[in-house]
Design a protein around this motif. Structure first.
Motif, mmCIF file in Angstrom:
data_model
loop_
_atom_site.group_PDB
_atom_site.id
_atom_site.type_symbol
_atom_site.label_atom_id
_atom_site.label_comp_id
_atom_site.label_asym_id
_atom_site.label_seq_id
_atom_site.Cartn_x
_atom_site.Cartn_y
_atom_site.Cartn_z
ATOM 1 N N MET A 103 0.909 -1.189 -0.062
ATOM 2 C CA MET A 103 -0.024 0.008 -0.127
ATOM 3 C C MET A 103 0.869 1.289 -0.185
ATOM 4 O O MET A 103 0.436 2.050 -0.556
ATOM 5 N N VAL A 104 2.052 1.430 0.726
ATOM 6 C CA VAL A 104 2.850 2.357 0.742
ATOM 7 C C VAL A 104 3.910 2.550 -0.550
ATOM 8 O O VAL A 104 4.641 3.229 -0.634
ATOM 9 N N GLY A 105 3.976 1.438 -1.262
ATOM 10 C CA GLY A 105 4.527 1.335 -2.785
ATOM 11 C C GLY A 105 5.608 0.514 -2.640
ATOM 12 O O GLY A 105 6.562 0.764 -3.497
ATOM 13 N N ALA A 106 6.008 -0.394 -1.563
ATOM 14 C CA ALA A 106 7.152 -1.341 -1.698
ATOM 15 C C ALA A 106 6.988 -2.342 -2.920
ATOM 16 O O ALA A 106 5.677 -2.810 -3.085
ATOM 17 N N GLN A 107 7.993 -2.748 -3.415
ATOM 18 C CA GLN A 107 7.868 -3.724 -4.586
ATOM 19 C C GLN A 107 8.024 -5.236 -4.015
ATOM 20 O O GLN A 107 7.465 -5.859 -4.649
ATOM 21 N N LEU A 108 8.647 -5.361 -3.089
ATOM 22 C CA LEU A 108 8.987 -6.652 -2.431
ATOM 23 C C LEU A 108 9.171 -6.793 -0.762
ATOM 24 O O LEU A 108 9.321 -5.574 -0.324
ATOM 25 N N TYR A 109 9.162 -7.666 -0.340
ATOM 26 C CA TYR A 109 9.179 -7.913 1.028
ATOM 27 C C TYR A 109 10.146 -9.133 1.520
ATOM 28 O O TYR A 109 9.745 -9.912 0.591
ATOM 29 N N LEU A 110 11.069 -8.822 2.266
ATOM 30 C CA LEU A 110 11.907 -9.916 2.584
ATOM 31 C C LEU A 110 12.106 -9.986 3.925
ATOM 32 O O LEU A 110 12.134 -8.990 4.727
ATOM 33 N N SER A 111 11.800 -11.341 4.223
ATOM 34 C CA SER A 111 11.868 -11.601 5.815
ATOM 35 C C SER A 111 13.284 -11.898 6.416
ATOM 36 O O SER A 111 14.019 -12.382 5.751
ATOM 37 N N LYS A 112 13.378 -11.369 7.615
ATOM 38 C CA LYS A 112 14.687 -11.472 8.206
ATOM 39 C C LYS A 112 14.485 -12.802 8.985
ATOM 40 O O LYS A 112 13.433 -13.173 9.792
ATOM 41 N N PRO A 113 15.574 -13.650 9.263
ATOM 42 C CA PRO A 113 16.867 -13.231 8.867
ATOM 43 C C PRO A 113 16.776 -13.951 7.231
ATOM 44 O O PRO A 113 16.107 -14.930 6.867
ATOM 45 N N PHE A 114 17.510 -13.211 6.371
ATOM 46 C CA PHE A 114 17.573 -13.760 5.031
ATOM 47 C C PHE A 114 19.000 -13.963 4.586
ATOM 48 O O PHE A 114 20.071 -13.791 5.110
ATOM 49 N N THR A 115 18.816 -14.946 3.566
ATOM 50 C CA THR A 115 20.297 -15.523 3.291
ATOM 51 C C THR A 115 20.889 -14.352 2.264
ATOM 52 O O THR A 115 20.235 -13.510 1.536
ATOM 53 N N GLY A 116 22.142 -14.610 1.871
ATOM 54 C CA GLY A 116 22.797 -13.848 0.944
ATOM 55 C C GLY A 116 22.192 -13.830 -0.541
ATOM 56 O O GLY A 116 21.840 -12.795 -1.226
ATOM 57 N N ASP A 117 21.694 -15.084 -0.838
ATOM 58 C CA ASP A 117 21.159 -15.223 -2.305
ATOM 59 C C ASP A 117 19.828 -14.650 -2.341
ATOM 60 O O ASP A 117 19.533 -13.805 -3.163
ATOM 61 N N GLU A 118 19.033 -14.534 -1.218
ATOM 62 C CA GLU A 118 17.721 -14.131 -1.094
ATOM 63 C C GLU A 118 17.942 -12.570 -1.327
ATOM 64 O O GLU A 118 17.115 -11.822 -1.917
ATOM 65 N N LEU A 119 18.990 -11.985 -0.749
ATOM 66 C CA LEU A 119 19.225 -10.431 -0.822
ATOM 67 C C LEU A 119 19.529 -10.044 -2.038
ATOM 68 O O LEU A 119 19.002 -9.148 -2.767
ATOM 69 N N LEU A 120 20.464 -10.761 -2.413
ATOM 70 C CA LEU A 120 21.043 -10.421 -4.125
ATOM 71 C C LEU A 120 19.910 -10.828 -5.151
ATOM 72 O O LEU A 120 19.865 -9.904 -6.011
ATOM 73 N N GLU A 121 19.025 -11.697 -4.954
ATOM 74 C CA GLU A 121 17.826 -11.882 -5.910
ATOM 75 C C GLU A 121 16.906 -10.707 -5.591
ATOM 76 O O GLU A 121 16.262 -10.229 -6.734
ATOM 77 N N ALA A 122 16.848 -10.227 -4.620
ATOM 78 C CA ALA A 122 15.796 -9.164 -4.262
ATOM 79 C C ALA A 122 16.389 -8.039 -5.033
ATOM 80 O O ALA A 122 15.687 -7.237 -5.840
ATOM 81 N N VAL A 123 17.638 -7.654 -5.205
ATOM 82 C CA VAL A 123 18.151 -6.631 -5.887
ATOM 83 C C VAL A 123 18.013 -6.951 -7.270
ATOM 84 O O VAL A 123 17.621 -5.925 -8.169
ATOM 85 N N ARG A 124 18.328 -8.143 -7.646
ATOM 86 C CA ARG A 124 18.302 -8.421 -9.279
ATOM 87 C C ARG A 124 16.820 -8.167 -9.760
ATOM 88 O O ARG A 124 16.461 -7.335 -10.600
ATOM 89 N N GLY A 125 15.667 -8.720 -8.919
ATOM 90 C CA GLY A 125 14.616 -8.721 -9.341
ATOM 91 C C GLY A 125 13.896 -7.285 -9.364
ATOM 92 O O GLY A 125 13.081 -6.803 -10.218
ATOM 93 N N SER A 126 14.153 -6.525 -8.212
ATOM 94 C CA SER A 126 13.703 -5.077 -8.289
ATOM 95 C C SER A 126 14.361 -4.200 -9.286
ATOM 96 O O SER A 126 13.706 -3.342 -9.950
ATOM 97 N N LEU A 127 15.545 -4.313 -9.717
ATOM 98 C CA LEU A 127 16.200 -3.640 -10.694
ATOM 99 C C LEU A 127 15.857 -3.946 -11.987
ATOM 100 O O LEU A 127 15.598 -3.060 -12.748
ATOM 101 N N ARG A 128 15.340 -5.281 -12.306
ATOM 102 C CA ARG A 128 14.773 -5.799 -13.577
ATOM 103 C C ARG A 128 13.673 -5.296 -13.946
ATOM 104 O O ARG A 128 13.079 -4.694 -14.790
ATOM 105 N N GLN A 129 12.741 -5.142 -12.725
ATOM 106 C CA GLN A 129 11.291 -4.639 -12.615
ATOM 107 C C GLN A 129 11.313 -3.114 -12.773
ATOM 108 O O GLN A 129 10.606 -2.488 -13.688
ATOM 109 N N ALA A 130 12.272 -2.497 -12.243
ATOM 110 C CA ALA A 130 12.588 -0.988 -12.382
ATOM 111 C C ALA A 130 12.740 -0.580 -14.009
ATOM 112 O O ALA A 130 12.543 0.581 -14.439
ATOM 113 N N THR A 131 13.616 -1.415 -14.382
ATOM 114 C CA THR A 131 14.023 -1.050 -15.953
ATOM 115 C C THR A 131 13.084 -1.901 -16.996
ATOM 116 O O THR A 131 13.280 -1.446 -18.211
#
Length: 134
Positions: A103-131
């Motif tokens: 509702m406030v505009g977030a693209q994704l939601y990542l639960s803590k604790p997250f793994t390194g792969d989850e963090l990097l995949e969130a970056v990749r996915g968000s940047l792909r979506q943005a472009t």
């Protein structure tokens, strides 16, 4: 962890009141080639975001002074930042929290604790979506 050339040069802002989360996210993102800026809370982040101009923002929901929902809403209300992807970070994994984040505009939601792969995949996915290159 394998090299991630698709993340080279990506500017990422990490906002979390936990020093451990900030440090671990910063380390993982730096290793992947990202430029990283960190902030302890929403107020500190708002001071840094205009000069840093991130490609992506990770924001913790539960923070003192200015929580993640309000921080995200403020980012999205700024015409220069409204297209910047925001990923909510939380130890709470409830449906309500996810819906409120959307509702406030977030693209994704990542639960803590997250793994390194989850963090990097969130970056990749968000940047792909943005472009728009999904």
């Amino acid at each position: 962890m394998k090299d991630n050339p698709d993340l080279r040069g990506a500017r990422v802002l990490v906002i979390d009141d936990s020093k451990t989360i900030r440090r671990s996210a910063e380390t993982l993102l730096n290793k992947a080639g990202c430029e990283v800026c960190v902030a302890e809370d929403g107020f500190e982040a708002l001071g840094k975001i205009v000069s840093f101009k991130p490609d992506l923002v990770f924001v913790d929901i539960m923070m003192p002074r200015l929580d993640g929902y309000h921080t995200c809403a403020l980012i999205k209300s700024n015409p220069n930042l409204r297209h910047t992807p925001v990923v909510m970070l939380s130890s709470k994994d409830g449906l309500f929290d996810r819906a409120k984040g959307r509702m406030v505009g977030a693209q994704l939601y990542l639960s803590k604790p997250f793994t390194g792969d989850e963090l990097l995949e969130a970056v990749r996915g968000s940047l792909r979506q943005a472009t728009g290159s999904e």
